[in-house]
Design a protein around this motif. Structure first.
Motif, PDB file in Angstrom:
ATOM      1  N   SER A  35     -50.338  -0.420 -66.910  1.00  6.03           N
ATOM      2  CA  SER A  35     -50.528   0.919 -67.466  1.00  6.03           C
ATOM      3  C   SER A  35     -51.073   1.865 -66.404  1.00  6.03           C
ATOM      4  CB  SER A  35     -51.477   0.865 -68.650  1.00  6.03           C
ATOM      5  OG  SER A  35     -50.810   0.349 -69.781  1.00  6.03           O
ATOM      6  N   GLY A  36     -51.039   3.154 -66.739  1.00  4.63           N
ATOM      7  CA  GLY A  36     -51.296   4.198 -65.749  1.00  4.63           C
ATOM      8  C   GLY A  36     -52.664   4.238 -65.135  1.00  4.63           C
ATOM      9  N   GLY A  37     -53.660   3.641 -65.791  1.00  4.87           N
ATOM     10  CA  GLY A  37     -55.013   3.774 -65.273  1.00  4.87           C
ATOM     11  C   GLY A  37     -55.484   2.619 -64.439  1.00  4.87           C
ATOM     12  N   GLN A  40     -55.914   2.929 -60.327  1.00  3.99           N
ATOM     13  CA  GLN A  40     -56.970   3.816 -59.869  1.00  3.99           C
ATOM     14  C   GLN A  40     -58.367   3.304 -60.239  1.00  3.99           C
ATOM     15  OE1 GLN A  40     -55.227   7.525 -60.983  1.00  3.99           O
ATOM     16  NE2 GLN A  40     -57.195   8.522 -60.696  1.00  3.99           N
ATOM     17  N   MET A  62     -53.579   6.628 -54.399  1.00  2.00           N
ATOM     18  CA  MET A  62     -52.313   6.520 -53.663  1.00  2.00           C
ATOM     19  C   MET A  62     -51.431   5.372 -54.169  1.00  2.00           C
ATOM     20  SD  MET A  62     -50.645   8.067 -51.351  1.00  2.00           S
ATOM     21  CE  MET A  62     -51.667   9.093 -50.290  1.00  2.00           C
ATOM     22  N   THR A  63     -52.007   4.440 -54.941  1.00  2.00           N
ATOM     23  CA  THR A  63     -51.289   3.220 -55.316  1.00  2.00           C
ATOM     24  C   THR A  63     -50.010   3.493 -56.111  1.00  2.00           C
ATOM     25  OG1 THR A  63     -53.514   2.356 -55.643  1.00  2.00           O
ATOM     26  CG2 THR A  63     -51.676   0.903 -56.242  1.00  2.00           C
ATOM     27  N   PRO A  64     -48.872   3.007 -55.636  1.00  2.00           N
ATOM     28  CA  PRO A  64     -47.661   3.104 -56.446  1.00  2.00           C
ATOM     29  C   PRO A  64     -47.807   2.225 -57.695  1.00  2.00           C
ATOM     30  CG  PRO A  64     -47.139   2.574 -54.156  1.00  2.00           C
ATOM     31  CD  PRO A  64     -48.615   2.408 -54.325  1.00  2.00           C
ATOM     32  N   THR A  65     -47.409   2.741 -58.832  1.00  2.00           N
ATOM     33  CA  THR A  65     -47.571   1.972 -60.074  1.00  2.00           C
ATOM     34  C   THR A  65     -46.537   2.382 -61.105  1.00  2.00           C
ATOM     35  OG1 THR A  65     -49.019   1.642 -61.988  1.00  2.00           O
ATOM     36  CG2 THR A  65     -49.492   3.529 -60.614  1.00  2.00           C
ATOM     37  N   ASN A  67     -46.859   2.597 -64.307  1.00  2.00           N
ATOM     38  CA  ASN A  67     -47.411   3.391 -65.418  1.00  2.00           C
ATOM     39  C   ASN A  67     -46.756   3.068 -66.758  1.00  2.00           C
ATOM     40  OD1 ASN A  67     -49.117   4.671 -63.681  1.00  2.00           O
ATOM     41  ND2 ASN A  67     -47.894   6.527 -63.488  1.00  2.00           N
ATOM     42  N   ILE A  68     -46.877   1.836 -67.155  1.00  2.00           N
ATOM     43  CA  ILE A  68     -46.299   1.376 -68.425  1.00  2.00           C
ATOM     44  C   ILE A  68     -46.929   2.124 -69.608  1.00  2.00           C
ATOM     45  CG2 ILE A  68     -46.310  -0.664 -69.951  1.00  2.00           C
ATOM     46  CD1 ILE A  68     -44.256  -0.618 -67.624  1.00  2.00           C
ATOM     47  N   ARG A  80     -38.297  -0.221 -65.608  1.00  2.00           N
ATOM     48  CA  ARG A  80     -39.225   0.739 -65.007  1.00  2.00           C
ATOM     49  C   ARG A  80     -39.790   0.176 -63.701  1.00  2.00           C
ATOM     50  NH1 ARG A  80     -40.635   4.011 -62.491  1.00  2.00           N
ATOM     51  NH2 ARG A  80     -42.699   4.879 -62.379  1.00  2.00           N
ATOM     52  N   GLN A  84     -39.496   1.616 -59.880  1.00  2.00           N
ATOM     53  CA  GLN A  84     -40.699   1.895 -59.095  1.00  2.00           C
ATOM     54  C   GLN A  84     -40.661   1.165 -57.745  1.00  2.00           C
ATOM     55  OE1 GLN A  84     -43.016   4.139 -59.778  1.00  2.00           O
ATOM     56  NE2 GLN A  84     -44.092   3.697 -57.868  1.00  2.00           N
ATOM     57  N   THR A  88     -40.510   3.103 -54.247  1.00  2.00           N
ATOM     58  CA  THR A  88     -41.613   2.859 -53.317  1.00  2.00           C
ATOM     59  C   THR A  88     -41.073   2.455 -51.948  1.00  2.00           C
ATOM     60  OG1 THR A  88     -43.039   2.142 -55.129  1.00  2.00           O
ATOM     61  CG2 THR A  88     -43.727   1.520 -52.922  1.00  2.00           C
TER      62      THR A  88
END
Lengths: 448, 518
Positions: A35-37, A40, A62-65, A67-68, A80, A84, A88
């Motif tokens: 998930s998106g958080g 970070q 900066m982390t590519p993710t 974001n489910i 998804r 990504q 990336t």
């Protein structure tokens, strides 16, 4: 062992440890499938909490993710993730890409390994490690990442080089001083003609990591952490392992060198020469503190509250090298079994002070104060009361209030450390012992 | 813009529900739109940006973090994170921050306490409510807190742990108030949902109805209502609603301004005591400094207790501080007093800013962070003679639409992106502003481009009100006095991008959903 809630756990989850590990590898890019958080939040755990180590080459915001979101939870997030990874690889400049996973996608059964596998012909390696938070703490995530490197990236090599070792057990972020600690080991072993592979040390590259299969031995600087990676090295590459304690200071460093000399076939003459040389260096500086130690009565009762990697080495340093009274050791982690717990506690029997410290395994941070209070008879309004003082506490920054309440002087060393800013500093080796002495004595004189 | 316009059509009758609707459906913001202020306004009007997403994405944040950012500050609170060890493990990095903030604000000091239920593999299968029960009882016994807040994370949200039944079961056994907060990260694409989640818990479990005036005369319900209204109108007590980014200096400054109007100011609810929060419904007016943060809270307080509110703007810079103050004056029939205060403050501040204007004129700036804060900050620097090259709001919704008109140049870049430093850095590398003002987590990357930065907010920084405007201007001047660190960083520390990325069009990274094309 049975799992329980933890009050103020001094760690993150497996994904947190994994992100910290990947972002500490040379030019490596984590791709977080969660998930998106997660990316970070988990990064911030270490980027702030570990002496302000920051995001490294690529973590934090900066982390590519992937974001489910709720929709992906229902329909699956593999597409998804593929999108990504693909984007990336197009945008981010890395020598190594690492797909690591969070709870959400592991529960719904996304096959991230398969998705990452679709990129195996890409010019730069795309690796994968399963790291959902429910797997456990940050140490476990680091192990998952390193184990993947060992099994999926490091090339097998039949001819071993006895003069090269892989060092394990240093967990970026969880060890606030991992860079300095590694550097000190590299310099110390170089004196014996030993080359060190460290994954995270200065000068390592993806290409150099690929050759770690040549090493003659693994040195694991922890009873628990790094052991899974060591097993992977043993199974895949046939490299045997030695478990040692973090060598902090004069006693610690000498013990360490003598322990590895046999297996690494270091000639006794060379070994004794290096020990003598380093010891002479150590005391040429340490003697400066003899005056204040004597004149100002800087012997202390010591309480150590630390993770399992630091607990014994720090206690040994204050007991054997500083001549302090090791009173209480509270270890913030639980070994896997009661036997392992007993084995770890037995290390403290080697200390030569007249009293041996009480050793307690306790994950709940708030209980440290209780253990300390219970460790000494309270003052029942006696005219002559033998106090637990003067007291020095080496712990984490979370123990600041315990120090305040007990009147102890204080140095945070074990994670988290939020009231110190750390760059090159490390506590391993003879020279690291001097650094630790400097920090301890600086704390003692800080109000002058 | 009146309060009604900003919140028209929004309803707040959700307190019977266990959890609030997320912002995705309640406010319909967007967090993926790259264009100009002009085109963004158009897109918002057409409602076409809200479904946008990205091909390449970086972290958008987690609503659990923002929810805990509120409740963690309460006095004598224990926060329980129902989840694995990672959820909100950033508490570790922030514990010292909160401890210092408590001290700075003159609140009782003490450690920030949180507990993880530490869900593991077998809990994922068997459920984790037993561990949660143990954690709640441990919190009560060990810490004797006034309030225990449960923050629910993704894992129990997906496996279906029923934390509300557990709250019902335990509530009567505890001396602490027990507050469930539903803030599972995966449920919302917008972190601001976490504000609503936290305030939903606060409204349901912590705020009492206003005490009824003691009277010997028996009253009819109508009379009761009339008395209630009079009681509030007569009152000069106002709630100044703080947020995680308001410093003690900000709170002192805004309280000073409001006190100058003869008001008694409660600064709430962050860092508040449970008794103060219980009485929130008794104030004459709720004054927000950030609509993005507060609309759910004040909307509810109005629906339940009839308390009017001010939600107009964020008091940063001269124009917006005056605008905010005028809204307060209007709401309390203190127009003359307000105008007189504004005259004095404006004259003093304008004079004080003169020397800074000379240095800053002609420079350029980019501002990134929360929508209301960045537009008001940008407006202030524009008023000092700087050119605003672009703005990067984390998300964009109805509350900030009117602020688009404050930008002198309609083609100013508006890059709506939660986090996403990759996109922002492409703009910055091209536009090369003299100064970057950014949210935590963004400034370090920008330094690697060689652009000097100042933080958008900070624990010990006063940026709000008249004194905040002076501080902001002073800080910008200082930042430009020596830009060596940014220069050295750019020369020696690399960003993790391929060159092609900096040459590409970041707009191509936005995935316009089918719904938005229609």
């Amino acid at each position: 062992m049975e799992s329980s809630f933890i009050e103020r756990a001094k760690t993150s989850c497996a994904l947190g440890g994994a992100i910290a590990a990947v972002s500490s590898l040379p030019r490596a890019i984590p791709i977080v499938h969660a998930s998106g958080g997660c990316a970070q939040t988990l990064s911030a755990t270490y980027n702030l909490g570990s002496g302000y180590k920051g995001p490294g080459y690529c973590s934090g915001t900066m982390t590519p993710t992937s974001n489910i979101t709720e929709n992906d939870i229902v329909f699956g997030g593999e597409e998804r993730l593929e999108e990504q990874i693909e984007s990336t690889l197009r945008i981010m400049d890395g020598d190594l890409y690492f797909v690591v996973t969070g709870c959400q996608v592991e529960i719904i059964g996304d096959n991230a390994a398969r998705v990452a596998g679709r990129f195996k012909n890409h010019s730069v390696p795309v690796l994968y490690a399963s790291t959902p938070g429910f797997l456990g703490d940050g140490f476990k995530g680091c192990e998952a990442v390193l184990s993947s490197l060992v099994t999926d990236f490091i090339e097998p090599c039949a001819r071993k080089d006895l003069k090269t070792v892989n060092i394990l057990g240093f967990t970026p972020g969880q060890d606030v001083f991992y860079r300095g600690n590694i550097e000190n080991i590299v310099l110390l072993l170089a004196k014996l003609g030993i080359k060190v592979n460290s994954f995270f040390g200065h000068g390592e590259t993806a290409a150099s990591i690929k050759t770690y299969g040549r090493a003659g031995h693994n040195l694991v600087f922890s009873e628990i952490h790094g052991q899974r990676t060591a097993r992977a090295f043993e199974e895949k590459h046939g490299i045997p392992s030695l478990t040692v304690d973090l060598p902090v200071g004069d006693t610690g460093a000498e013990t360490f060198l003598r322990q590895i000399a046999g297996p690494l076939k270091i000639p006794a003459g060379k070994l004794n020469e290096v020990i003598a040389e380093e010891r002479s260096y150590y005391y040429s500086y340490f003697r400066s503190f003899l005056e204040i130690y004597g004149d100002l009565d800087y012997q202390r009762y010591a309480v150590i509250a630390a993770d399992i990697n630091y607990a014994f080495p720090l206690t040994r340093f204050v007991s054997e090298d500083l001549g302090w009274i090791p009173h209480l050791v509270v270890i913030s982690e639980q070994p896997q079994s009661p036997e392992a717990e007993g084995k770890y506690a037995d290390k403290f029997l080697t200390l030569t002070a007249r009293v041996r410290p009480k050793v307690i395994f306790e994950a709940n941070t708030g209980q440290i104060l209780r253990h300390l209070n219970e460790s000494w008879p309270p003052n029942r309004n006696e005219k002559y009361y033998n106090r637990l003082a003067p007291l020095f506490l080496i712990g984490s920054s979370l123990e600041g209030s315990v120090a305040q309440k007990t009147g102890a002087q204080f140095l945070p060393v074990s994670y988290p450390v939020t009231n110190r800013a750390v760059l090159t500093k490390g506590y391993t080796g003879f020279r690291g012992g001097l650094t630790l002495a400097e920090d301890i004595f600086s704390s003692l004189v800080s109000n002058r | 813009m009146t309060e009604e316009d900003l919140t028209s059509g929004l309803v707040y009758n959700y307190t019977q529900a266990a959890e609030p609707p997320t912002r995705d459906t309640r406010i319909e913001p967007t967090n993926a739109y790259l264009g100009s202020c002009r085109s963004l306004k158009l897109a918002m009007g057409q409602g076409c940006a809200k479904f946008n997403s990205r091909y390449f994405s970086q972290g958008v944040g987690c609503q659990l973090i923002l929810a805990l950012g509120i409740v963690r500050t309460f006095q004598n609170v224990v926060t329980i994170i129902h989840g694995p060890l990672g959820c909100a493990s950033n508490n570790i990095g922030l514990a010292g921050f909160n401890k210092t903030a408590r001290a700075l604000k003159g609140k009782p000091a003490g450690d920030v306490i949180w507990i993880h239920t530490n869900l593991n593999e077998s809990d994922v299968i068997q459920g984790g409510t037993d561990k949660l029960r143990e954690a709640v009882l441990y919190a009560e016994k060990e810490f004797r807190p006034d309030v225990i807040v449960i923050g629910n994370s993704c894992v129990p949200g997906i496996i279906g742990d029923d934390i509300d039944s557990l709250v019902d079961e335990l509530e009567s056994r505890l001396s602490a108030k027990l507050v469930p907060v539903h803030c599972e990260g995966f449920r919302s694409r917008f972190v601001a949902s976490g504000y609503d989640a936290a305030y939903h818990g606060l409204l349901r479990k912590m705020v009492d109805p206003p005490a009824v005036i003691d009277s010997v005369i028996e009253r009819s319900p109508d009379e009761e209502e009339r008395l209630d209204r009079i009681r509030r109108q007569n009152s000069r007590t106002v709630n100044l609603l703080n947020v995680g980014s308001t410093s003690y200096g900000d709170e002192v400054e805004l309280s000073r301004i409001l006190s100058a109007l003869g008001l008694k100011v409660n600064v709430l609810p962050l860092y508040g005591h449970v008794d103060e929060i219980a009485k929130m419904g008794e104030a004459a007016l709720n004054i927000s400094i950030c609509a993005t943060h507060d609309d759910y809270l004040i909307g509810h307080l109005k629906e339940r207790f009839g308390t009017p509110y001010v939600i107009d703007t964020l008091p940063i810079g001269l124009k917006n501080t005056n605008q905010w103050l005028r809204a307060v004056g209007r709401a309390l029939n203190l127009t003359d007093e307000t105008e007189s205060l504004i005259r004095t403050e404006t004259a003093q501040l304008t004079l004080a800013l003169e020397p800074f204007k000379k240095i800053l004129a002609g420079k350029s700036v980019w501002v990134g962070g929360g929508e209301t804060r960045i537009f008001t900050t940008a407006e202030f620097f524009q008023s000092l003679g700087l050119k605003v090259l672009g703005l990067k709001p984390h998300n964009f919704d109805r509350f900030a639409v009117p602020m688009l008109d404050d930008m002198e140049e309609p083609e100013t870049v508006a890059a709506v992106a939660a986090g996403q430093p990759a996109e922002e850095l492409v703009y910055l590398k091209r536009l090369k502003p003299d100064l970057y003002i950014g949210h935590g987590g963004a400034n370090g990357w920008v330094l690697r481009l060689g652009i000097p930065t100042i933080p958008l907010y900070g624990q010990s920084l006063n940026h709000l009100g008249y004194s905040g405007a002076y501080e902001l201007a002073r800080k910008a001047v200082r930042a430009l006095l020596n830009t060596n660190l940014a220069r050295k960083a750019a020369a020696n520390v690399t960003l993790p991008f391929k060159d092609e990325w900096f040459e590409s069009d970041p707009q191509a990274n936005i995935k316009e959903s089918l719904a938005s094309v229609i």
